[in-house]
Write a protein that holds these residues in place. Structure first.
Motif, PDB file in Angstrom:
ATOM      1  N   MET A 156       0.814  -1.215   0.000  1.00 23.54           N
ATOM      2  CA  MET A 156       0.000   0.000   0.000  1.00 23.54           C
ATOM      3  C   MET A 156       0.850   1.268   0.000  1.00 23.54           C
ATOM      4  O   MET A 156       0.426   2.310  -0.491  1.00 23.54           O
ATOM      5  CB  MET A 156      -0.923   0.001   1.228  1.00 23.54           C
ATOM      6  N   LEU A 157       2.053   1.168   0.574  1.00 21.70           N
ATOM      7  CA  LEU A 157       2.933   2.318   0.696  1.00 21.70           C
ATOM      8  C   LEU A 157       4.286   2.029   0.078  1.00 21.70           C
ATOM      9  O   LEU A 157       4.710   0.868  -0.029  1.00 21.70           O
ATOM     10  CB  LEU A 157       3.124   2.692   2.175  1.00 21.70           C
ATOM     11  N   GLU A 158       4.960   3.089  -0.308  1.00 21.59           N
ATOM     12  CA  GLU A 158       6.326   2.948  -0.802  1.00 21.59           C
ATOM     13  C   GLU A 158       7.250   2.644   0.379  1.00 21.59           C
ATOM     14  O   GLU A 158       6.925   2.941   1.535  1.00 21.59           O
ATOM     15  CB  GLU A 158       6.778   4.238  -1.489  1.00 21.59           C
ATOM     16  N   TRP A 169       3.593  13.040  11.284  1.00 21.55           N
ATOM     17  CA  TRP A 169       2.150  13.198  11.480  1.00 21.55           C
ATOM     18  C   TRP A 169       1.413  13.220  10.130  1.00 21.55           C
ATOM     19  O   TRP A 169       0.341  12.665   9.974  1.00 21.55           O
ATOM     20  CB  TRP A 169       1.847  14.488  12.242  1.00 21.55           C
ATOM     21  N   ALA A 170       2.046  13.876   9.153  1.00 23.85           N
ATOM     22  CA  ALA A 170       1.442  13.946   7.819  1.00 23.85           C
ATOM     23  C   ALA A 170       1.353  12.554   7.197  1.00 23.85           C
ATOM     24  O   ALA A 170       0.338  12.187   6.589  1.00 23.85           O
ATOM     25  CB  ALA A 170       2.256  14.883   6.926  1.00 23.85           C
ATOM     26  N   MET A 171       2.413  11.753   7.382  1.00 20.44           N
ATOM     27  CA  MET A 171       2.417  10.391   6.848  1.00 20.44           C
ATOM     28  C   MET A 171       1.398   9.529   7.596  1.00 20.44           C
ATOM     29  O   MET A 171       0.718   8.680   7.002  1.00 20.44           O
ATOM     30  CB  MET A 171       3.821   9.801   6.997  1.00 20.44           C
ATOM     31  N   ARG A 182       8.279  -4.504  10.783  1.00 17.68           N
ATOM     32  CA  ARG A 182       7.574  -5.738  10.407  1.00 17.68           C
ATOM     33  C   ARG A 182       6.069  -5.575  10.582  1.00 17.68           C
ATOM     34  O   ARG A 182       5.288  -5.987   9.720  1.00 17.68           O
ATOM     35  CB  ARG A 182       8.079  -6.910  11.250  1.00 17.68           C
ATOM     36  N   THR A 183       5.653  -4.998  11.707  1.00 22.89           N
ATOM     37  CA  THR A 183       4.227  -4.847  11.964  1.00 22.89           C
ATOM     38  C   THR A 183       3.564  -3.969  10.911  1.00 22.89           C
ATOM     39  O   THR A 183       2.472  -4.277  10.422  1.00 22.89           O
ATOM     40  CB  THR A 183       3.993  -4.253  13.364  1.00 22.89           C
ATOM     41  N   ILE A 184       4.202  -2.873  10.547  1.00 27.42           N
ATOM     42  CA  ILE A 184       3.628  -1.966   9.543  1.00 27.42           C
ATOM     43  C   ILE A 184       3.617  -2.625   8.161  1.00 27.42           C
ATOM     44  O   ILE A 184       2.633  -2.532   7.418  1.00 27.42           O
ATOM     45  CB  ILE A 184       4.409  -0.646   9.493  1.00 27.42           C
ATOM     46  N   LEU A 200       6.963   6.289   8.439  1.00 29.85           N
ATOM     47  CA  LEU A 200       5.922   5.923   9.386  1.00 29.85           C
ATOM     48  C   LEU A 200       6.521   5.179  10.589  1.00 29.85           C
ATOM     49  O   LEU A 200       6.103   5.388  11.736  1.00 29.85           O
ATOM     50  CB  LEU A 200       4.885   5.046   8.685  1.00 29.85           C
ATOM     51  N   THR A 201       7.511   4.348  10.322  1.00 29.44           N
ATOM     52  CA  THR A 201       8.186   3.618  11.399  1.00 29.44           C
ATOM     53  C   THR A 201       8.892   4.576  12.344  1.00 29.44           C
ATOM     54  O   THR A 201       8.789   4.462  13.572  1.00 29.44           O
ATOM     55  CB  THR A 201       9.189   2.613  10.821  1.00 29.44           C
ATOM     56  N   ASP A 202       9.624   5.528  11.782  1.00 29.61           N
ATOM     57  CA  ASP A 202      10.315   6.520  12.608  1.00 29.61           C
ATOM     58  C   ASP A 202       9.321   7.325  13.440  1.00 29.61           C
ATOM     59  O   ASP A 202       9.584   7.663  14.602  1.00 29.61           O
ATOM     60  CB  ASP A 202      11.140   7.466  11.722  1.00 29.61           C
ATOM     61  N   PHE A 203       8.170   7.617  12.854  1.00 31.38           N
ATOM     62  CA  PHE A 203       7.130   8.367  13.550  1.00 31.38           C
ATOM     63  C   PHE A 203       6.609   7.575  14.755  1.00 31.38           C
ATOM     64  O   PHE A 203       6.484   8.113  15.864  1.00 31.38           O
ATOM     65  CB  PHE A 203       5.984   8.677  12.588  1.00 31.38           C
ATOM     66  N   VAL A 204       6.325   6.288  14.553  1.00 30.18           N
ATOM     67  CA  VAL A 204       5.781   5.446  15.630  1.00 30.18           C
ATOM     68  C   VAL A 204       6.785   5.312  16.768  1.00 30.18           C
ATOM     69  O   VAL A 204       6.412   5.328  17.950  1.00 30.18           O
ATOM     70  CB  VAL A 204       5.400   4.057  15.083  1.00 30.18           C
TER      71      VAL A 204
END
Length: 288
Positions: A169-171, A195-197, A243-245, A178-182
């Motif tokens: 679904m994502l590049e 947050w935007a991602m 892995r989860t994402i 997104l991983t760094d954000f989490v």
């Protein structure tokens, strides 16, 4: 060698080896008394208890005692003591039971065996869980809610988490962002780009616009985890979050997807067993 005894010396049998003589002194009286008491007691024991092997078992003994019989008597006595409490539990709701200190203590104690037989294998004897596999029950972090009625629902019907796999679904770069954000979010270091991602990937639909989980960010619980705390369902290092994402949770035909399935016990356990089990788990996790 002279084998005759000298009247002035201790009597012996005439046997001597390397300077050591075998005397004929009788054993002490206390020893003889103990010896005779021993064999007499053996005969009495063999007559009273099932101890003599026979072709199809053993003798029954004059007392008719068996370990199984003693066990059943102990169980019957225990059931008789518990009976009044069990009858009260059947007629009361879990909330009412928890409001009664005596009944609550009884329920938590009675639930130990039920918990050990059905829950401890996954969640641990003390509710400590297993990182990356099974949730902790001994904290106050709840995926689906920690009120007593919700816990009963969870035990009865089971739970099955669901998170889509984002690998298709994502590049790759978006997944990295997104991983760094989490990872940064619970530290208070989340960036605007993160947050935007988070919004662009549609994560707000489950985790809420503030990433605290719940259903559409209201006060109910949907199984969507709170991303702002330091509690990690599958581990909080970068590799585990990636892995989860990428592969999601409980996704069909995704080889590396996470497995997060709580079996339903509604048909295996009685309503009373589920009730006391929920009370015990509620107490382990601080309730809600």
């Amino acid at each position: 060698m002279d084998t005759h005894n000298n009247s002035e010396k201790p009597q012996d049998t005439g046997h001597e080896w390397d300077g050591i003589r075998e005397l004929t002194n009788p054993p002490p009286r206390w020893w003889l008394i103990s010896f005779h008491i021993g064999w007499i007691w053996c005969i009495i024991y063999f007559l009273l208890y099932p101890s003599i092997p026979l072709i199809n078992g053993s003798n029954e003994g004059l007392l008719g005692w068996t370990q199984i019989k003693e066990f059943k008597e102990a169980v019957a006595e225990n059931d008789a003591v518990k009976a009044p409490y069990v009858e009260k539990l059947k007629a009361m709701s879990a909330s009412d039971i928890m409001a009664d200190a005596e009944l609550r203590n009884f329920a938590e104690s009675a639930a130990k065996a039920v918990y050990g037989d059905n829950c401890a294998a996954c969640h641990g004897a003390g509710g400590e869980g297993a990182e990356g596999l099974f949730p902790v029950l001994a904290d106050d972090n709840w995926l689906y809610g920690g009120d007593i009625d919700t816990i009963i629902e969870t035990i009865t019907d089971g739970r099955m988490g669901d998170m889509p796999a984002h690998a298709d679904m994502l590049e790759a770069e978006q997944i990295e962002t997104l991983t760094d954000f989490v990872i940064a979010l619970p530290k208070g270091e989340a960036s605007k780009a993160g947050w935007a991602m988070f919004e662009e990937a549609g994560c707000m639909g489950c985790h809420g616009d503030n990433a605290k989980g719940g259903a559409l960010n209201d006060d109910t619980y949907s199984g969507a985890v709170n991303l702002t705390d330091q509690v990690w369902r599958f581990g909080g290092n970068r590799e585990e979050v990636l892995r989860t994402i990428r592969y999601g949770v409980n996704q069909d035909d995704v080889a590396q997807t996470r497995s997060a399935i709580m079996p339903a016990f509604g048909e295996k356990l009685t309503a009373e067993q589920i009730k006391i089990l929920a009370i015990k788990i509620h107490a382990m996790g601080g309730g809600q």
